[in-house]
Scaffold this active site. Structure first.
Site, PDB file in Angstrom:
ATOM      1  N   CYS A 278      14.565   6.665  10.637  1.00  0.00           N
ATOM      2  CA  CYS A 278      14.651   5.593   8.707  1.00  0.00           C
ATOM      3  C   CYS A 278      15.026   6.632   7.982  1.00  0.00           C
ATOM      4  O   CYS A 278      15.327   8.021   7.652  1.00  0.00           O
ATOM      5  CB  CYS A 278      13.052   5.903   8.123  1.00  0.00           C
ATOM      6  SG  CYS A 278      12.745   5.228   6.613  1.00  0.00           S
TER       7      CYS A 278
ATOM      8  N   CYS B 264       8.334  -5.769  -1.785  1.00  0.00           N
ATOM      9  CA  CYS B 264       8.462  -4.315  -0.601  1.00  0.00           C
ATOM     10  C   CYS B 264       8.749  -3.550  -1.828  1.00  0.00           C
ATOM     11  O   CYS B 264       9.704  -2.901  -2.550  1.00  0.00           O
ATOM     12  CB  CYS B 264       9.526  -4.345   0.379  1.00  0.00           C
ATOM     13  SG  CYS B 264       9.210  -3.366   0.712  1.00  0.00           S
TER      14      CYS B 264
ATOM     15  N   CYS C 199      10.293  11.021   1.686  1.00  0.00           N
ATOM     16  CA  CYS C 199       9.172  11.383   2.741  1.00  0.00           C
ATOM     17  C   CYS C 199       9.574  12.192   2.991  1.00  0.00           C
ATOM     18  O   CYS C 199      10.760  12.249   3.458  1.00  0.00           O
ATOM     19  CB  CYS C 199       9.448   9.124   2.716  1.00  0.00           C
ATOM     20  SG  CYS C 199       8.254   9.347   4.367  1.00  0.00           S
TER      21      CYS C 199
ATOM     22  N   GLU D 157      13.879   2.457  -4.864  1.00  0.00           N
ATOM     23  CA  GLU D 157      14.315   0.889  -4.615  1.00  0.00           C
ATOM     24  C   GLU D 157      12.736  -0.003  -4.269  1.00  0.00           C
ATOM     25  O   GLU D 157      12.407   0.311  -3.300  1.00  0.00           O
ATOM     26  CB  GLU D 157      15.267   1.230  -3.601  1.00  0.00           C
ATOM     27  CG  GLU D 157      14.954   1.358  -1.716  1.00  0.00           C
ATOM     28  CD  GLU D 157      16.067   1.980  -1.057  1.00  0.00           C
ATOM     29  OE1 GLU D 157      16.788   2.995  -1.196  1.00  0.00           O
ATOM     30  OE2 GLU D 157      16.680   0.929  -0.216  1.00  0.00           O
TER      31      GLU D 157
ATOM     32  N   CYS E 168      14.714   0.372   3.775  1.00  0.00           N
ATOM     33  CA  CYS E 168      14.256   1.107   3.430  1.00  0.00           C
ATOM     34  C   CYS E 168      15.025   2.164   3.017  1.00  0.00           C
ATOM     35  O   CYS E 168      15.797   3.339   4.040  1.00  0.00           O
ATOM     36  CB  CYS E 168      12.979   1.924   3.701  1.00  0.00           C
ATOM     37  SG  CYS E 168      11.874   0.677   4.762  1.00  0.00           S
TER      38      CYS E 168
ATOM     39  N   CYS F  36      11.196  10.470  10.142  1.00  0.00           N
ATOM     40  CA  CYS F  36      11.031   9.273  11.430  1.00  0.00           C
ATOM     41  C   CYS F  36      12.615   9.134  11.575  1.00  0.00           C
ATOM     42  O   CYS F  36      13.370   9.002  10.985  1.00  0.00           O
ATOM     43  CB  CYS F  36      10.246   7.923  11.150  1.00  0.00           C
ATOM     44  SG  CYS F  36       8.784   7.591  10.622  1.00  0.00           S
TER      45      CYS F  36
ATOM     46  N   GLY G 122       8.453   6.008   1.394  1.00  0.00           N
ATOM     47  CA  GLY G 122       7.691   6.645   1.036  1.00  0.00           C
ATOM     48  C   GLY G 122       6.305   6.446   2.045  1.00  0.00           C
ATOM     49  O   GLY G 122       6.462   5.376   2.610  1.00  0.00           O
ATOM     50  N   GLU G 123       5.246   7.627   2.279  1.00  0.00           N
ATOM     51  CA  GLU G 123       4.253   6.551   2.890  1.00  0.00           C
ATOM     52  C   GLU G 123       2.905   7.113   2.046  1.00  0.00           C
ATOM     53  O   GLU G 123       2.384   8.381   1.912  1.00  0.00           O
ATOM     54  CB  GLU G 123       4.006   8.445   4.059  1.00  0.00           C
ATOM     55  CG  GLU G 123       2.870   9.335   4.874  1.00  0.00           C
ATOM     56  CD  GLU G 123       2.381   7.250   5.442  1.00  0.00           C
ATOM     57  OE1 GLU G 123       2.866   6.608   6.129  1.00  0.00           O
ATOM     58  OE2 GLU G 123       1.508   6.400   5.040  1.00  0.00           O
TER      59      GLU G 123
END
Ligand code: SAH
Length: 342
Positions: free
Chosen positions: A117, A103, A110, A90, A331, A114, A157-158
């Site tokens: 999230c 964004c 991911c 997305e 997110c 966290c 994602g990171e």
């Protein structure tokens, strides 16, 4: 390897290795990143023999719009994109007075874990390629008929867990032969992977670095962000000082405000102490509750109260405009709800 994931330099290398002239690399790069070309055989200006050679060695990444949602309240647009291997990601486009900001996602899923999230709840599926990051922008621009001027790597994602592809993406999107988006208009958000921060400082690319802080206390931070068990705040702050000394760029901190968890006077004081003497800025994000973490959404007054505590202590803050909450713009929420429907 994807031809449209290569930087111009990389393209030049593979083209000249084939005994072709360097300008062919420029043509090919422009074809993908300026003219939105989609296939090797369709590159009309390139000789047929070279096109045939390239198509036997390389692929081209194309993504498609699967769904588009428009927020009734603020016009924010959210896209679900379908990747060549049927994965879904997305991306969100927000209109501001000074232009359009997008964004983008950097990974499918991911692995950072966290607790609040949505992107991480089903783990990491895979990294996105540089072309998949750039294509999110090209597809949105084509669909909306606008130019994206600001890019934030704050989707799923990171980014520092997909380091090489992200740096190639910066090179591609900033290239004069492509979209030429200024690096100063790009923000990379990370949960704080220290080796990645040192590496990035060395690249000499003036993007804005944004750190997800969420608590100024190691123990509390580790409860909501598992990465904090690996990297403590003392070392993180040292890496950030190094980053801002090396690049001369102001660092942004994101602070997801969770009522009753990280919103006290002691937190405000410790944040002020941590950031003392640093070119920094705190962006407060009111928690957007998800199914697995559905308590602690602060109301407006609560957020303002925490902001004024920080302000009194001399910390520069802003409150993140909550955009598109009617279309699950936080997110990973939308992707998950679609995956669950399937
Ligand atoms: N991996 C990067 C990018 C993540 S998304 C990072 O960790 O920074 C960008 C920001 O949104 C991060 O600060 C993240 O912690 C925050 N975020 C994620 N889910 C959220 C939620 N449900 N409510 C509020 N903020 C959230």
């Amino acid at each position: 390897m994807e031809l449209n994931s290569m930087t111009h330099n990389k393209l030049k290398e593979i083209i000249t290795q084939r005994g072709e002239k360097g300008f062919r690399a420029e043509q090919i790069f422009r074809y993908f990143h300026q003219q939105d070309g989609q296939g090797i055989m369709e590159m009309g200006q390139v000789p047929l023999s070279l096109r045939e050679e390239l198509s036997s060695s390389y692929t081209v990444n194309n993504i498609k719009i699967l769904h588009k949602f428009k927020s009734e309240s603020d016009g924010t647009i959210k896209y679900l994109f379908l990747l060549p291997d049927d994965n879904i990601i997305e991306s969100v486009v927000m209109g501001y007075a000074h232009g359009y900001s997008q964004c983008i996602s950097t990974q499918v899923g991911c692995k950072m874990g966290c607790s609040f999230c949505a992107s991480t709840k089903d783990g990491l599926v895979r990294n996105l390629t540089a072309a998949e990051m750039a294509n999110q922008i090209y597809e949105a621009e084509k669909d909306l008929g606008v130019r994206i001027s600001n890019v934030v790597l704050m989707g799923s994602g990171e980014p520092l867990d997909n380091y090489e592809n992200v740096v190639d993406f910066f090179d591609i999107i900033n290239s004069k032969l492509g979209r030429n988006i200024s690096l100063r208009s790009i923000t990379l958000s990370t949960c704080g992977i220290i080796p990645g921060i040192y590496k990035l400082a060395q690249e000499n690319i003036p993007i804005t670095l944004s750190i997800s802080l969420h608590s100024p206390f190691d123990e509390k931070r580790a409860e909501i962000m598992p990465i904090a068990k690996k990297y403590c705040l003392k070392d993180l702050m040292e890496a950030l000082r190094h980053y801002s000394d090396t690049t001369n760029r102001r660092i942004t901190f994101e602070y997801t405000l969770i009522k009753g968890t990280n919103d006290g006077e002691e937190e405000a004081k410790e944040i002020a102490r941590l950031l003392n003497g640093m070119l920094a800025h705190v962006n407060l994000i009111p928690l957007n509750p998800i199914r697995e973490y559905n308590e602690g959404r602060p109301d407006k007054n609560h957020v303002l109260k925490f902001q004024s505590m920080l302000k009194k202590l001399g910390v520069a803050t802003t409150i993140r405009r909550e955009m598109g909450s009617d279309i699950s713009a936080s997110c990973g929420q939308l992707r998950r709800s679609v995956l669950e429907e399937k």
